[in-house]
Design an enzyme around this catalytic site. Sequence first.
Site, PDB file in Angstrom:
ATOM      1  N   TYR A 145       0.857  -1.469   0.030  1.00 60.84           N
ATOM      2  CA  TYR A 145       0.587  -0.041   0.269  1.00 60.84           C
ATOM      3  C   TYR A 145       0.754   1.377   0.115  1.00 60.84           C
ATOM      4  O   TYR A 145       2.320   1.268   0.767  1.00 60.84           O
ATOM      5  CB  TYR A 145      -0.964   0.240   1.350  1.00 60.84           C
ATOM      6  CG  TYR A 145      -1.468   0.974   1.384  1.00 60.84           C
ATOM      7  CD1 TYR A 145      -2.937   1.520   0.218  1.00 60.84           C
ATOM      8  CD2 TYR A 145      -1.991   2.236   2.763  1.00 60.84           C
ATOM      9  CE1 TYR A 145      -3.759   2.835   0.945  1.00 60.84           C
ATOM     10  CE2 TYR A 145      -2.403   2.889   2.991  1.00 60.84           C
ATOM     11  CZ  TYR A 145      -2.715   3.473   1.319  1.00 60.84           C
ATOM     12  OH  TYR A 145      -4.048   4.500   1.172  1.00 60.84           O
ATOM     13  N   ASP A 240       9.244   3.054  -0.482  1.00 57.81           N
ATOM     14  CA  ASP A 240       8.096   3.110   1.164  1.00 57.81           C
ATOM     15  C   ASP A 240       8.485   3.460   1.721  1.00 57.81           C
ATOM     16  O   ASP A 240       7.951   2.239   2.466  1.00 57.81           O
ATOM     17  CB  ASP A 240       6.987   3.047   0.357  1.00 57.81           C
ATOM     18  CG  ASP A 240       5.802   3.369   1.178  1.00 57.81           C
ATOM     19  OD1 ASP A 240       5.323   4.046   1.808  1.00 57.81           O
ATOM     20  OD2 ASP A 240       4.414   3.619   0.553  1.00 57.81           O
ATOM     21  N   LYS A 268       3.995   8.578   8.615  1.00 59.02           N
ATOM     22  CA  LYS A 268       3.630   8.037  10.696  1.00 59.02           C
ATOM     23  C   LYS A 268       4.733   8.755  11.261  1.00 59.02           C
ATOM     24  O   LYS A 268       4.830  10.136  11.652  1.00 59.02           O
ATOM     25  CB  LYS A 268       3.097   6.523  10.242  1.00 59.02           C
ATOM     26  CG  LYS A 268       1.899   6.292   9.230  1.00 59.02           C
ATOM     27  CD  LYS A 268       2.292   5.382   9.610  1.00 59.02           C
ATOM     28  CE  LYS A 268       0.512   4.944   8.447  1.00 59.02           C
ATOM     29  NZ  LYS A 268       0.855   4.184   6.891  1.00 59.02           N
TER      30      LYS A 268
HETATM   31  C1  PLP Z   1       0.134   4.636   5.554  1.00 54.98           C
HETATM   32  C2  PLP Z   1       1.367   4.126   4.324  1.00 54.98           C
HETATM   33  C3  PLP Z   1       0.505   5.314   3.597  1.00 54.98           C
HETATM   34  C4  PLP Z   1      -0.073   6.474   3.176  1.00 54.98           C
HETATM   35  O1  PLP Z   1       0.447   7.286   4.618  1.00 54.98           O
HETATM   36  P1  PLP Z   1      -0.879   8.419   4.702  1.00 54.98           P
HETATM   37  O2  PLP Z   1      -0.584   9.284   5.874  1.00 54.98           O
HETATM   38  O3  PLP Z   1      -2.222   7.625   5.738  1.00 54.98           O
HETATM   39  O4  PLP Z   1      -2.160   9.351   3.567  1.00 54.98           O
HETATM   40  C5  PLP Z   1       1.761   5.131   2.434  1.00 54.98           C
HETATM   41  N1  PLP Z   1       2.442   3.816   2.597  1.00 54.98           N
HETATM   42  C6  PLP Z   1       2.465   3.384   3.288  1.00 54.98           C
HETATM   43  C7  PLP Z   1       3.659   2.273   2.905  1.00 54.98           C
HETATM   44  C8  PLP Z   1       1.995   3.248   4.702  1.00 54.98           C
HETATM   45  O5  PLP Z   1       2.830   2.337   6.067  1.00 54.98           O
END
Ligand code: PLP
Length: 418
Positions: A145, A240, A268
């Site tokens: 994701y 990511d 995060k």
């Molecule tokens: C949470 C998440 C996102 C998206 O971040 P948001 O602040 O919710 O837009 C993207 N990549 C990964 C791996 C994530 O866990």
Amino acid sequence: MMNLTLSEKYFERARRVLPGGVNSPVRAFGSINMNPPFITKAEGAYIYDEDDNSYIDFVGSWGPMILGHNHELVRKAVISAAEKGLSFGACTKAEVELAELICSNIKWVEMIRMVSSGTEAVMSAIRAARGYTSKEKIIKFVGCYHGHSDSLLVQSGSGAMTFGSPDSKGVTRGAAKDTLTARFNDLDMVSELLEANNGEVAAIILEPVAANMGVIPPKEGFLQGLRRLCDKHGTLLIFDEVITGFRLSFGGAAQYYKVEPDLVCYGKIIGGGMPVGAYGGRKDIMSCVSPLGKVYQAGTLSGNPIAMAAGIATLTQLLDNPQIYQYINNLGEKFAKSLRAKGPCTVNQVGSILTIFHQEGDVASYDDAVRSNIDRFNENFIKLINSGIYMAPSQFEAIFLCNAHNDEHIKKFIDTIY
Ligand SMILES: *Cc1c(COP(=O)(O)O)cnc(C)c1O
């Protein structure tokens, strides 16, 4: 009429004015078939709801609260920043300080741009990669994701070698067609995709440890193999690290596995609970970003002073106390070991994130993850939450540990599950 709890009453009101009663889908507890508790406050390893129930929290706001909830130094930094004004839309010292904290401690991040969410970070990193390489396609992995931007809400097409197709209503085939999809941990498939789209792939993007289909570690050599394939094809490697960054180690999964990406995305933890994301990496690539280069990207609230204060306080704590990593990673290992000893399940764990897959096979990709027994997950979830243990309401999420967790919290979890 039945007596409703306060959380139930709020959820009723919420459903009238918010789609599904929530501002982010997983919070609706949709797959569990129960009302979500409405949270009023959090402290250390605990969260509290409107009905005065307390829970040991294994979500940690989906990762940011690595120091534990409402950490005193983070709270003080935020309050002190707020006293001076909430937003200026202009340059501040705090933005420079947070950028320097990262660039001077993570070698492969030579320049960084602050944004306000992980979604924004990934979307912008991909634009930078396309701008830098003048190539249009990207490769992502099924089950990873990367936020909800159009070109990343893509599932695999019918044939393994076809273009991706939209994974959400409202995403056009046009937006999806430049996204190719591969199986996580399948280096051969990536190699074939790169050969079949020779000279057209701007970047490969992945969660170096997948954590949004449950936790799935990279197989030995997978990340190194991607690095080699990228170098061979003039394709950028984007990690990511929105979950893994500042969590597996200060330098995230890249440091943990000793593989350097060209670009990295954060979210995060970098905001310590405030809305922050960032993307950064090689200076020659980041120099393509406006106003230095021709890749446009901007944000009214980017580098917001309150958000920067929370980020600086959180990252400074992590840098000054490296034993935190030893502690939470150790706790993760002990947790996984006890879970494996207790029941027939597959526990994937890397550092302070883990997932209990309710099945017995090896889980190395999305295909494997979806073989889990969801009914058993749900039974256990309900047992846990009714015993004061709060974990993500889905089989395909991680359990997050933080510095405020201890052996007793783990023991209570183990004693309750199965
Ligand atoms: C949470 C998440 C996102 C998206 O971040 P948001 O602040 O919710 O837009 C993207 N990549 C990964 C791996 C994530 O866990």
